[in-house]
Scaffold this motif. Structure first.
Motif, short mmCIF file in Angstrom:
data_model
loop_
_atom_site.label_atom_id
_atom_site.label_comp_id
_atom_site.label_asym_id
_atom_site.label_seq_id
_atom_site.Cartn_x
_atom_site.Cartn_y
_atom_site.Cartn_z
N LEU A 453 -102.76 -1.46 -35.79
CA LEU A 453 -102.54 -0.57 -34.64
C LEU A 453 -103.78 0.31 -34.49
CD1 LEU A 453 -98.90 0.61 -35.41
CD2 LEU A 453 -99.68 -1.51 -34.35
N LEU A 454 -104.17 0.59 -33.28
CA LEU A 454 -105.34 1.43 -33.05
C LEU A 454 -104.89 2.82 -32.61
CD1 LEU A 454 -108.34 1.12 -33.29
CD2 LEU A 454 -108.42 0.52 -30.87
N TYR A 455 -105.04 3.78 -33.50
CA TYR A 455 -104.65 5.14 -33.17
C TYR A 455 -105.85 5.91 -32.64
CZ TYR A 455 -99.87 5.17 -34.91
OH TYR A 455 -98.52 4.95 -35.05
N LEU A 456 -105.69 6.50 -31.46
CA LEU A 456 -106.78 7.28 -30.85
C LEU A 456 -106.29 8.71 -30.71
CD1 LEU A 456 -107.54 4.73 -28.04
CD2 LEU A 456 -108.99 5.19 -30.01
N ARG A 457 -107.03 9.61 -31.32
CA ARG A 457 -106.56 10.99 -31.28
C ARG A 457 -107.05 11.69 -30.02
NH1 ARG A 457 -106.77 15.82 -35.68
NH2 ARG A 457 -105.46 17.15 -34.43
N GLY A 458 -106.13 12.13 -29.19
CA GLY A 458 -106.55 12.86 -27.99
C GLY A 458 -105.53 12.69 -26.88
N ARG A 459 -105.67 13.54 -25.89
CA ARG A 459 -104.75 13.47 -24.75
C ARG A 459 -105.32 12.52 -23.70
NH1 ARG A 459 -99.69 16.44 -24.17
NH2 ARG A 459 -99.84 18.33 -25.39
N VAL A 460 -104.43 11.91 -22.96
CA VAL A 460 -104.84 11.05 -21.86
C VAL A 460 -105.02 11.92 -20.62
CG1 VAL A 460 -103.97 9.28 -20.29
CG2 VAL A 460 -103.79 8.97 -22.76
N SER A 461 -106.13 11.72 -19.92
CA SER A 461 -106.35 12.58 -18.76
C SER A 461 -105.82 11.94 -17.47
CB SER A 461 -107.83 12.90 -18.61
OG SER A 461 -108.57 11.69 -18.57
N ARG A 462 -105.92 10.60 -17.39
CA ARG A 462 -105.48 9.97 -16.14
C ARG A 462 -104.94 8.58 -16.38
NH1 ARG A 462 -109.49 8.95 -11.50
NH2 ARG A 462 -107.75 8.17 -10.27
N VAL A 463 -103.98 8.21 -15.59
CA VAL A 463 -103.46 6.84 -15.60
C VAL A 463 -103.36 6.42 -14.14
CG1 VAL A 463 -101.48 5.39 -16.14
CG2 VAL A 463 -102.10 7.25 -17.70
#
Ligand SMILES: Cc1cc2nc3c(=O)[nH]c(=O)nc-3n(C[C@H](O)[C@H](O)[C@H](O)COP(=O)(O)OP(=O)(O)OC[C@H]3O[C@@H](n4cnc5c(N)ncnc54)[C@H](O)[C@@H]3O)c2cc1C
Ligand code: SF4
Ligand code: FES
Lengths: 650, 140
Positions: A453-463
């Protein structure tokens, strides 16, 4: 004149380090009616209590002030001590000279000493006018109402019923199970929860001590701990439950289809249907909003095909009156509403779904029979994005709290995805990972290592939607790099919020909710399953977000607290309640209006207001609003309070 | 002349502010020793006469502490207190109290520091206001 005793505690140096206890004891001892004034290093210790007991015996005291820590700490200890000598416990009062004096004025010894003396004098004023009181005994109804038939309500009901208590279980949906019925497999052991849930639910259905009311709500509650009067509103299912065998012929024949809420909008259901496949109870229910018989009278198909003649279009909703002694509120949760999020394309982009929708997709009895496919075109997603903490931990815009279960179910989701789509890539956006229960960290590490699994630390800004893909823009705060994923599907771990309607329910029960609508406990650490209203108890996600293990533990804790409460047929209540001076009361009725517990009533015969001692909670609202000083609180009468004020000011 | 030390009488509700004041102690918050606490079950039990009596006797300030709106243990006692204090303030004006000596404050059981800060600030404010004018009347 009473003979009073004053006992001043040093609390080691906690009090004596700031307050000159010897001089206070000496000065207080000069008061006319103080027959005994002394100090000791630890009054609450056995030798300390012995000093009090001896003084009562030897000096024949009929009132005691213990100057020590807060009454919240040792009031009970000292009241018991005086009681052992035959003194009425309500003639013993605490002067709080630690929390509210020595500890908060550590650098002002002279002033603290003077203040301690005044606090003791004021408390003496109270004791002078205190009456001997007896606890009020009220009869107890030893049955329990449980509101909510999720795993919390199911567990509490079974524990109570197995303990021999009668239970009335209310569920507003047509079947038991709550959200657990929607789950595919559960962390941390990837156990399919459904089977276990169904067997518990059937136990409930068959239990001789449990009266199950599905499709029902609590309409009205009156009364107090030990004696609640309920009115239950049982909605019409339009099917005679006693006759329906759950064969399903009606469902096959019903011509009306509409979008299924249970399948989170991904499946359809019929106007007559089961709540979910295999549901408990396994009885069909007609949704009158969709049924053609009820819309225009144009269809009778189910009535025609039912071999048991169970269809009953004329069924009416029922009002059922019951009495119980305690109530469990196990109303569970909902996910943060789509309409209010307005972000991440949730509700607009078909391939952006929430966690429960993904659960339904993974469930073998779900709309895709357990196959992971894009809702938009049915293709298997190769790039999957999971976003955690959506609307959680965001005090400025959404909910400030952590929803507690999303870290774990996201790891579960990504793991199951990877098992099903080995060449697919899951990306998980997270703030930090919370995996603090038994087996959780191990589960997480294993899945990360084994499943890639690829964990990315941070908030998503746009979808946003782009050429058949869902583009996700975010920052990986560990590398400081922008991340862009052209995903096939996005699963949002949206915040857990209280079930709709809980505020209204809480108001009926006179229980309280916090500013988010979660039910509040009487004390977060010491009384975590009791609400602050006596007789109302809490279990499950209605109190705060939690996983199934914690829900079940809490429900069992609640059940055992209630068993203790109902273990006798008489309850003892604090007698510090309102009373009326019948000679003064003019019968104006203001108190009747003002009392939040319906404890005041007009005696029309005598033209005065009376107090129902079992209902009065002793809040004092009526006392403050009586224009004639006709009602007073036992042992906090206005002449006592005014005397205390006098001591403090002059 | 020694600095004027105002005297405050505080009526605190059992469930929130009294417990908050206990917490101030447990966490060793320090505040001036000018306040004297009367323990009541709810801020809604604070009779106007208690406040008037304190002021007429010569208290320089009265503090009423209750649970935050929505948190009253008895549902709505704090709203009753709020209405009562609003009315009382009008009466006190009429009586010649031009300054605001009555403070109604919501302090929860977990806000020990807020209790200490509230008392500290109230003492400061009252020092600026000077003694209760009624007291001078008595002493005249
Ligand atoms: C996507 C997702 C995945 C999850 N996965 C896991 C997992 O793998 N492992 C795990 O341990 N936990 C998991 N959970 C958490 C799990 O769902 C909860 O811990 C559990 O369902 C809580 O049970 P409950 O009885 O408190 O609430 P609920 O399941 O919400 O049940 C409450 C019941 O009360 C009823 N009700 C509500 N209001 C009223 C009313 N006024 N009158 C009558 N009835 C009412 C509702 O209809 C409902 O049936 C997951 C949660 C989500 C969102
Ligand atoms: S003190 Fe008065 S207002 Fe409060 S519960 Fe008792 S009767 Fe009702
Ligand atoms: S109990 Fe605190 S204000 Fe009512």
């Amino acid at each position: 004149m009473k003979k009073l005793g004053v006992f001043i505690c040093h609390c080691g140096v906690n009090i004596a380090g700031t307050v000159d206890v010897k001089s206070v004891a000496e000065k207080i001892g000069k008061t006319e009616d103080v027959a005994h004034s002394t100090d000791y290093i630890y009054m609450c210790s056995e030798p300390g209590q012995q000093i009090i007991r001896e003084a009562i015996r030897e000096k024949g005291l009929d009132g005691v002030v213990v100057a020590c820590c807060s009454p919240n700490m040792h009031e009970n200890t000292f009241r018991k001590a005086v009681k052992s000598q035959g003194m009425n416990p309500y003639l013993c009062e605490i002067a709080n000279i630690r929390e509210q004096c020595s500890w908060v004025h550590q650098k002002e010894k002279g002033e603290a000493t003077r203040k301690a003396e005044e606090i003791i004098h004021a408390t003496l004023e109270k004791v002078r006018k205190n009456e001997s009181l007896e606890a009020i005994a009220v009869a107890v109804n030893r049955r329990v109402l449980v509101v909510g038939g999720g795993i919390a309500g199911i567990t509490a009901s079974l524990d109570l019923a197995d303990g021999g208590y009668e239970v009335i279980l209310l569920e507003r949906e047509p079947a038991l199970g709550g959200h657990m019925a929607q789950l595919s497999k559960t962390f941390p052991d990837l156990d399919p929860a459904f089977g276990g849930l169904l067997s518990k639910a059937s136990e409930v259905e068959k239990h001789p001590k449990i009266q199950l009311h599905c499709y029902s709500e609590l309409e009205d509650v009156k009364g107090f701990v030990g004696n609640f009067d309920l009115v239950i509103r049982q909605k019409a299912t339009s099917v005679n439950g006693a006759k329906c065998t759950g064969c399903g012929l009606c469902i096959e024949n019903c011509p009306v289809e509409y979008v299924s809420e249970f399948e989170r909008g991904m499946g359809i259901r019929k106007a007559i249907d089961m709540p979910y496949p295999g549901s408990v109870p396994n009885k069909a229910v007609i949704n009158r909003q969709h049924c053609r018989y009820f819309l225009d009278g144009s269809c009778h198909r189910c009535e025609e095909v039912c071999p048991e003649k169970a269809i009953d279009y004329d069924q009416e909703e029922e009002r059922i009156s019951e009495k119980v002694g305690a109530v469990v509120v196990a109303t569970g949760y909902e996910l943060y509403p789509k309409e209010q999020l307005g972000e991440y394309g949730y509700g607009e982009i078909p391939d952006v779904i929430d966690g429960l929708a993904f659960e339904r997709m993974l469930a073998p009895n779900g709309p895709t029979k357990g196959k992971i496919v894009r809702p938009s075109d049915g293709k298997v997603p190769k790039e999957m994005v999971f976003i955690q903490c959506v609307a959680s931990r965001d005090p400025d815009r959404y909910m400030p709290y952590c929803s507690r279960i999303c870290c774990m179910y996201t790891a579960k989701h990504a793991t199951i995805y990877k098992e099903q789509v080995p060449d697919g890539q899951p990306y998980i956006f997270y703030m930090d990972i919370r995996s603090d229960c038994k087996g959780y960290e191990e589960f997480l590490q294993k899945t990360i290592e084994e499943k890639g699994l690829l964990y990315l630390r941070g908030r998503v800004s746009r979808v946003f939607q782009d050429n058949g893909k869902v583009r996700v823009l975010g920052v990986d705060t560990l590398t400081g790099k922008m991340v862009e994923v052209a995903a096939d599907m996005v699963v949002l771990a949206t915040a857990i919020v209280p079930s709709p309607g809980v505020k209204e329910l809480a108001a009926k029960l006179r229980a309280t909710v916090d500013r988010h609508g979660f039910l509040t406990e009487a004390h977060i650490k010491l009384y975590p399953v009791e609400s602050s209203t006596k007789g109302i108890y809490l279990a499950g996600c209605g109190q705060s977000p939690k996983d199934i293990s914690d829900t079940v533990s809490q429900a069992s804790a609640t059940a055992s607290k209630i068993q203790a409460l109902l273990s006798t047929d008489k309850l003892l209540q604090d007698p510090l309640i309102a009373f009326v001076d019948e000679g003064i009361c003019s019968g104006c009725g203001i108190c009747v209006e003002i009392c939040p517990y319906e404890a005041r009533e007009m005696d029309s015969h005598r033209g005065i207001s009376i107090v129902h001692s079992a209902l009065c909670q002793g809040c004092g609202a009526c006392i403050a609003s009586c224009p004639n000083f006709a009602c007073e609180l036992r042992n906090s009468a206005s002449n006592q309070i005014l005397k205390m004020v006098d001591t403090f000011v002059t | 002349m020694a600095e004027f030390e105002p005297r405050i009488v505080a009526f605190l509700c059992h469930w929130c502010t009294y417990t908050g004041a206990d917490l101030a102690g447990t966490t060793r918050q320090q505040y001036p020793p000018n306040v004297r606490v009367v323990h009541l079950m709810c801020s809604g039990a604070v009779d106007s006469i208690y406040v008037l009596k304190a002021l007429i006797d010569g208290a320089d300030g009265v503090l009423i502490g209750g649970c935050h709106p929505g948190d009253c243990h008895y549902q709505t006692g704090n709203y009753k207190a709020r209405r009562r204090v609003a009315i009382l303030k009008g009466i006190l004006q009429q009586m010649g109290y031009t300054e605001d000596r009555v403070l109604l404050k919501w302090i929860s059981a977990s806000e020990g520091k807020l209790f200490a800060d509230t008392v500290t600030k109230m003492v400061d404010d009252l020092k600026k206001m000077g003694p209760n004018p009624m007291k001078q009347l008595w002493n005249a």
